[in-house]
Enzyme design. Structure first.
Site, PDB file in Angstrom:
ATOM      1  N   LYS A  81       0.840  -1.213   0.000  1.00  0.00           N
ATOM      2  CA  LYS A  81       0.000   0.000   0.000  1.00  0.00           C
ATOM      3  C   LYS A  81       0.864   1.248   0.000  1.00  0.00           C
ATOM      4  O   LYS A  81       1.622   1.488   0.942  1.00  0.00           O
ATOM      5  CB  LYS A  81      -0.899   0.055   1.235  1.00  0.00           C
ATOM      6  CG  LYS A  81      -1.890   1.219   1.137  1.00  0.00           C
ATOM      7  CD  LYS A  81      -2.558   1.556   2.456  1.00  0.00           C
ATOM      8  CE  LYS A  81      -1.834   2.619   3.236  1.00  0.00           C
ATOM      9  NZ  LYS A  81      -1.896   3.972   2.648  1.00  0.00           N
TER      10      LYS A  81
ATOM     11  N   CYS B 173      13.382  10.763   6.513  1.00  0.00           N
ATOM     12  CA  CYS B 173      13.457  10.213   7.869  1.00  0.00           C
ATOM     13  C   CYS B 173      14.865  10.370   8.434  1.00  0.00           C
ATOM     14  O   CYS B 173      15.041  10.598   9.631  1.00  0.00           O
ATOM     15  CB  CYS B 173      13.074   8.756   7.845  1.00  0.00           C
ATOM     16  SG  CYS B 173      13.946   7.861   6.558  1.00  0.00           S
TER      17      CYS B 173
ATOM     18  N   GLU C 121      10.583  15.059  15.725  1.00  0.00           N
ATOM     19  CA  GLU C 121      10.731  15.054  14.274  1.00  0.00           C
ATOM     20  C   GLU C 121       9.714  16.001  13.640  1.00  0.00           C
ATOM     21  O   GLU C 121       8.520  15.886  13.881  1.00  0.00           O
ATOM     22  CB  GLU C 121      10.504  13.637  13.747  1.00  0.00           C
ATOM     23  CG  GLU C 121      10.779  13.541  12.280  1.00  0.00           C
ATOM     24  CD  GLU C 121      10.502  12.153  11.725  1.00  0.00           C
ATOM     25  OE1 GLU C 121       9.413  11.617  11.998  1.00  0.00           O
ATOM     26  OE2 GLU C 121      11.372  11.621  11.028  1.00  0.00           O
TER      27      GLU C 121
HETATM   28  P1  NAP Z   1       2.471   7.440   8.748  1.00  0.00           P
HETATM   29  O1  NAP Z   1       1.314   8.269   9.086  1.00  0.00           O
HETATM   30  O2  NAP Z   1       3.028   6.535   9.754  1.00  0.00           O
HETATM   31  O3  NAP Z   1       2.072   6.620   7.431  1.00  0.00           O
HETATM   32  C1  NAP Z   1       2.897   5.683   6.805  1.00  0.00           C
HETATM   33  C2  NAP Z   1       2.022   4.697   6.060  1.00  0.00           C
HETATM   34  O4  NAP Z   1       1.240   3.948   6.995  1.00  0.00           O
HETATM   35  C3  NAP Z   1       1.028   5.349   5.114  1.00  0.00           C
HETATM   36  O5  NAP Z   1       0.857   4.527   3.996  1.00  0.00           O
HETATM   37  C4  NAP Z   1      -0.212   5.391   5.975  1.00  0.00           C
HETATM   38  O6  NAP Z   1      -1.393   5.537   5.258  1.00  0.00           O
HETATM   39  C5  NAP Z   1      -0.138   4.081   6.693  1.00  0.00           C
HETATM   40  N1  NAP Z   1      -0.879   3.982   7.947  1.00  0.00           N
HETATM   41  C6  NAP Z   1      -1.428   4.971   8.702  1.00  0.00           C
HETATM   42  N2  NAP Z   1      -2.016   4.449   9.796  1.00  0.00           N
HETATM   43  C7  NAP Z   1      -1.830   3.108   9.744  1.00  0.00           C
HETATM   44  C8  NAP Z   1      -2.198   2.019  10.598  1.00  0.00           C
HETATM   45  N3  NAP Z   1      -2.854   2.201  11.743  1.00  0.00           N
HETATM   46  N4  NAP Z   1      -1.819   0.771  10.236  1.00  0.00           N
HETATM   47  C9  NAP Z   1      -1.139   0.547   9.097  1.00  0.00           C
HETATM   48  N5  NAP Z   1      -0.785   1.532   8.258  1.00  0.00           N
HETATM   49  C10 NAP Z   1      -1.107   2.812   8.571  1.00  0.00           C
HETATM   50  O7  NAP Z   1       3.659   8.308   8.264  1.00  0.00           O
HETATM   51  P2  NAP Z   1       3.586   9.512   7.253  1.00  0.00           P
HETATM   52  O8  NAP Z   1       3.061  10.689   7.949  1.00  0.00           O
HETATM   53  O9  NAP Z   1       2.945   9.083   5.993  1.00  0.00           O
HETATM   54  O10 NAP Z   1       5.110   9.668   6.915  1.00  0.00           O
HETATM   55  C11 NAP Z   1       5.936  10.484   7.651  1.00  0.00           C
HETATM   56  C12 NAP Z   1       6.616   9.700   8.733  1.00  0.00           C
HETATM   57  O11 NAP Z   1       7.277   8.577   8.170  1.00  0.00           O
HETATM   58  C13 NAP Z   1       7.663  10.503   9.406  1.00  0.00           C
HETATM   59  O12 NAP Z   1       7.397  10.535  10.771  1.00  0.00           O
HETATM   60  C14 NAP Z   1       8.971   9.764   9.114  1.00  0.00           C
HETATM   61  O13 NAP Z   1       9.812   9.684  10.175  1.00  0.00           O
HETATM   62  C15 NAP Z   1       8.559   8.424   8.728  1.00  0.00           C
HETATM   63  N6  NAP Z   1       9.450   7.865   7.716  1.00  0.00           N
HETATM   64  C16 NAP Z   1      10.427   6.976   8.099  1.00  0.00           C
HETATM   65  C17 NAP Z   1      11.271   6.437   7.169  1.00  0.00           C
HETATM   66  C18 NAP Z   1      12.334   5.455   7.542  1.00  0.00           C
HETATM   67  O14 NAP Z   1      12.857   4.797   6.654  1.00  0.00           O
HETATM   68  N7  NAP Z   1      12.684   5.307   8.788  1.00  0.00           N
HETATM   69  C19 NAP Z   1      11.134   6.789   5.835  1.00  0.00           C
HETATM   70  C20 NAP Z   1      10.141   7.681   5.477  1.00  0.00           C
HETATM   71  C21 NAP Z   1       9.293   8.210   6.441  1.00  0.00           C
HETATM   72  P3  NAP Z   1      -1.876   6.984   4.721  1.00  0.00           P
HETATM   73  O15 NAP Z   1      -0.738   7.933   4.822  1.00  0.00           O
HETATM   74  O16 NAP Z   1      -2.272   6.695   3.339  1.00  0.00           O
HETATM   75  O17 NAP Z   1      -2.996   7.405   5.586  1.00  0.00           O
END
Ligand code: NAP
Ligand code: MG
Length: 490
Positions: free
Chosen positions: A194, A302, A399
């Site tokens: 996804k 990240c 962050e």
């Molecule tokens: P997020 O809210 O955690 O979302 C990541 C993914 O998970 C999206 O596809 C999201 O769907 C989905 N998701 C949301 N709630 C979920 C649940 N309860 N169960 C399963 N999946 C769920 O993160 P984001 O705001 O998109 O991305 C930013 C964050 O990602 C930042 O905090 C960053 O640190 C982190 N990040 C980490 C890395 C790494 O490699 N360590 C890389 C990139 C980003 P939707 O967004 O479609 O709602």
């Protein structure tokens, strides 16, 4: 030779004539279904959502919202493909399919790059020179491993896990999909992935490539949707392995949901990396490294270098040079090849960043932003630095995921190390010094998964990536990345 006026003019800042990348060669459909069992199909409940261009808030396409029932179909298709053709196929043949995907990404690189910039807001220079080439490189790299797993795990038998459920964020949409799909396939697993709600288009393009590459139906399934769709994948009993990249908060929810199950999982979560600059560093290069570390991809990284620790004796010089450099950064149209900083990915993310700008100031930090003008529509943030912040400031600890840098100084090696390690995260770090001995000493002391020395934000498929502490569990990339997709038997 005189420089033509329309090419370059200097009027206190650098102004370049716009050089927008053409969108003529790309195809974005008005509507996308779910890619399940080798075909695009309508979602069960008939629900769709818009995906926007964050640089002008215009709708790019409507994308299917997958429900639990759709996820169930995708997982069943993946299971059938796993027990059927994919696990029976010779590893060498599997590798050829992965090679083919890599080559087709290269052939369609311009289309991928433009769509990535349209859907996510990142500068075309980055999607063209970083995201897309690295995505292809990951498929090439893991294609090579497919028939060599016995060398990756000498003396052990590496067996596929089954169906991998993968959920990815919006900051490197195609690249994150490649990080996850390539090793899963190389090890003989099938996939349900996804993409994030705001950036589904390049994953759907990748689905087209996968169909064109002739992979057996159901080996890769791409289901679009929001958090609920992600949760349906992660908790589906037919999923054997979960790979998640995203926020630490959602990572925690997933870890709780998986406790007590037999599912193997990797979590790649948030970060708050420090770039540490010693007085003996090459200062101009270090300033360029800081700029790359935090302003690259609007700080939507990240492993971004979102903190700067600079040795006191050179702090004034570094900050002055940094401010000068910030003035030259071009914020604007992501499709313009001159653009350094594109659009913030979504309104929600912009609001989050802006709330941190307020928090930083209310905590007593001194905020400085470049003076550039911003486009009228779309989501934008000027490159920003905070000085006068302390270790307990929220802009130092939390962050932000935007182009916002918190600057602190240090006097001694120990102070630098203590400050660098004093956050809940441990994803990455950077050290800038002329002395190799200092590099070795620092890199052994920083508790983070990736540490760069005299450079920053460099990636390679051969190199493992992952976090300490609240930055995650497990490693992706390189040989380590294979381990997450196999069970080892004697
Ligand atoms: P997020 O809210 O955690 O979302 C990541 C993914 O998970 C999206 O596809 C999201 O769907 C989905 N998701 C949301 N709630 C979920 C649940 N309860 N169960 C399963 N999946 C769920 O993160 P984001 O705001 O998109 O991305 C930013 C964050 O990602 C930042 O905090 C960053 O640190 C982190 N990040 C980490 C890395 C790494 O490699 N360590 C890389 C990139 C980003 P939707 O967004 O479609 O709602
Ligand atoms: Mg979008």
């Amino acid at each position: 030779m005189a420089i033509p006026e329309n090419k370059l003019a200097f009027d206190g800042g650098w102004n370049y004539a716009p050089a927008p990348e053409s969108t003529d060669h790309i195809v974005v459909k008005k509507r996308y279904g779910l890619f399940i069992n080798g075909d695009f199909r309508a979602p069960e409940k008939g629900r769709y959502f818009d995906t926007l261009n964050p640089a002008n808030e215009e709708k790019l396409s409507r994308v299917a919202m997958a429900s639990q029932a759709d996820v169930d179909k995708a997982v069943k298709a993946a299971r059938k493909a796993y027990t059927g053709p994919w696990s029976r196929m010779k590893a060498k043949e599997r590798g050829k399919y992965i090679f083919r995907i890599a080559r087709m990404i290269q052939e369609r690189a311009r289309e991928f790059a433009v769509i990535e910039s349209l859907d996510g807001g990142k500068p075309i220079r980055e999607s063209r020179d970083v995201d897309v080439p690295l995505a292809a490189a990951h498929f090439f790299y893991y294609a090579g491993w497919a028939d060599k797993l016995e060398y990756a795990f000498p003396g052990r038998k590496a067996k596929a896990l089954g169906v991998a459920g993968q959920v990815i964020p919006w900051n490197f949409p195609l690249l994150m999909a490649s990080w996850k799909i390539a090793p899963a396939l190389a090890c003989g697993n099938t996939v349900v992935l996804k993409p994030a709600e705001t950036t589904p288009l390049t994953a759907l393009k990748l689905a087209e490539v996968i169909a064109d590459a002739g992979l057996p139906d159901g080996v890769v399934n791409i289901v679009t949707g929001a958090g609920d769709t992600g949760a349906a994948i992660v908790t589906h009993p037919g999923v054997d392995k979960v790979a998640f990249t995203g926020s630490t908060n959602v990572g925690r929810i997933i870890q709780k949901a998986l406790a007590g199950t037999n599912k193997k999982y990797t979590l790649e979560l948030g970060g708050k990396a420090a770039n540490i600059i010693f007085a003996d560093a090459a200062i101009d290069q270090a300033v360029e490294g800081i700029v790359n570390g935090i302003f690259f991809n609007q700080g939507h990284v990240c492993c971004a270098g979102s903190r700067l620790l600079v040795q006191e004796s050179v702090a004034d010089e570094v900050i002055e040079k940094l401010k000068d450099r910030m003035e030259t950064l071009i914020v604007g149209d992501p499709l313009d090849k001159n653009t350094d900083i594109g659009a913030i990915n979504s309104r929600m993310q912009l609001e989050k960043i802006e709330s941190y700008l307020k928090i930083g100031q209310s905590e007593g930090g001194e905020m400085h932003q470049s003076s550039c003008s911003l486009p009228k529509s779309g989501y934008w943030c000027r490159p920003t630095i905070f000085t006068g912040v302390s270790q307990s400031s929220r802009v130092v600890q939390e962050e932000i995921f935007g182009p916002v840098l918190a600057i602190q100084t240090f006097r001694t090696y120990d102070e630098a190390l203590t400050k660098a390690n004093n956050t809940p995260y441990g994803l990455s770090g950077g050290v800038w010094t002329d002395k190799g001995s200092k590099i070795f000493k620092m890199t052994q002391g920083i508790r983070a998964g990736v540490i760069w020395a005299n450079t920053f934000n460099k990636f390679d498929p051969t190199s493992p990536f992952g976090g300490y502490k609240e930055s995650g569990m497990g490693r992706e990339g390189g040989l380590h990345g294979l381990g997450a997709y196999v069970k080892l038997e004697a």
